[in-house]
Design a protein around this motif. Structure first.
Motif, PDB file in Angstrom:
ATOM      1  N   PHE A 189     -14.636   7.839  -1.383  1.00 57.81           N
ATOM      2  CA  PHE A 189     -15.766   7.229  -2.079  1.00 57.81           C
ATOM      3  C   PHE A 189     -16.986   7.170  -1.180  1.00 57.81           C
ATOM      4  O   PHE A 189     -18.080   7.588  -1.569  1.00 57.81           O
ATOM      5  N   TRP A 190     -16.829   6.674   0.048  1.00 59.81           N
ATOM      6  CA  TRP A 190     -17.984   6.535   0.941  1.00 59.81           C
ATOM      7  C   TRP A 190     -18.531   7.889   1.387  1.00 59.81           C
ATOM      8  O   TRP A 190     -19.734   8.032   1.617  1.00 59.81           O
ATOM      9  N   VAL A 197       2.242   1.597   0.897  1.00 58.06           N
ATOM     10  CA  VAL A 197       1.823   2.722   0.050  1.00 58.06           C
ATOM     11  C   VAL A 197       0.492   2.393  -0.625  1.00 58.06           C
ATOM     12  O   VAL A 197      -0.430   3.207  -0.639  1.00 58.06           O
ATOM     13  N   ASP A 198       0.361   1.183  -1.158  1.00 61.74           N
ATOM     14  CA  ASP A 198      -0.907   0.763  -1.773  1.00 61.74           C
ATOM     15  C   ASP A 198      -2.050   0.833  -0.778  1.00 61.74           C
ATOM     16  O   ASP A 198      -3.148   1.285  -1.102  1.00 61.74           O
ATOM     17  N   ASP A 199      -1.786   0.402   0.446  1.00 64.92           N
ATOM     18  CA  ASP A 199      -2.818   0.402   1.480  1.00 64.92           C
ATOM     19  C   ASP A 199      -3.249   1.830   1.829  1.00 64.92           C
ATOM     20  O   ASP A 199      -4.439   2.109   1.964  1.00 64.92           O
ATOM     21  N   VAL A 200      -2.298   2.732   1.949  1.00 69.07           N
ATOM     22  CA  VAL A 200      -2.610   4.130   2.268  1.00 69.07           C
ATOM     23  C   VAL A 200      -3.444   4.750   1.147  1.00 69.07           C
ATOM     24  O   VAL A 200      -4.452   5.429   1.406  1.00 69.07           O
ATOM     25  N   ILE A 201      -3.047   4.506  -0.089  1.00 68.16           N
ATOM     26  CA  ILE A 201      -3.805   5.043  -1.233  1.00 68.16           C
ATOM     27  C   ILE A 201      -5.219   4.465  -1.239  1.00 68.16           C
ATOM     28  O   ILE A 201      -6.197   5.190  -1.413  1.00 68.16           O
ATOM     29  N   TYR A 202      -5.338   3.155  -1.044  1.00 66.53           N
ATOM     30  CA  TYR A 202      -6.659   2.510  -1.021  1.00 66.53           C
ATOM     31  C   TYR A 202      -7.531   3.111   0.081  1.00 66.53           C
ATOM     32  O   TYR A 202      -8.691   3.444  -0.153  1.00 66.53           O
ATOM     33  N   GLN A 203      -6.991   3.240   1.286  1.00 62.31           N
ATOM     34  CA  GLN A 203      -7.762   3.780   2.405  1.00 62.31           C
ATOM     35  C   GLN A 203      -8.264   5.191   2.094  1.00 62.31           C
ATOM     36  O   GLN A 203      -9.406   5.530   2.377  1.00 62.31           O
TER      37      GLN A 203
END
Length: 109
Positions: free
Chosen positions: A38-39, A26-32
């Protein structure tokens, strides 16, 4: 919360490797998601990617002039080993310092 609360929680709520992996996913999905968002915003800013490229080149040039390698420092952590040029150059000293105790040097310039 005291010792009793901790003992109760530690015996009743053991987190399994599987549930930890689920949290990480879940953390990884949110970060991605937010990293891509952002980019996309950054890329819309005119000239920012060119500026970023120029900064990276300048940063690498400074690193090449200042840094001879890495070594284990006083507190058993990695630190930069400076070139002879780097030992005399204020920017190199500032770049290699975790804390900037350079007020006395700034006052001299």
């Amino acid at each position: 919360y005291g010792k009793q609360w901790y003992q109760t929680q530690s015996t009743e709520a053991v987190v399994s490797t599987q549930s930890t992996g689920e949290f990480q996913h879940v953390d990884d999905v949110i970060y991605q998601h937010y990293n891509q968002t952002f980019w996309k915003i950054i890329e819309k800013e005119e000239g920012i990617m060119k500026d970023l490229d120029e900064f990276r080149i300048h940063n690498q040039n400074m690193h090449d002039k200042c840094v001879a390698g890495k070594e284990i420092g006083k507190f058993k952590t990695f630190q930069y080993k400076l070139t002879e040029f780097g030992k005399r150059d204020f920017q190199c000293l500032a770049m290699s310092s975790r804390v900037l105790p350079f007020a006395h040097l700034i006052e001299k310039t």
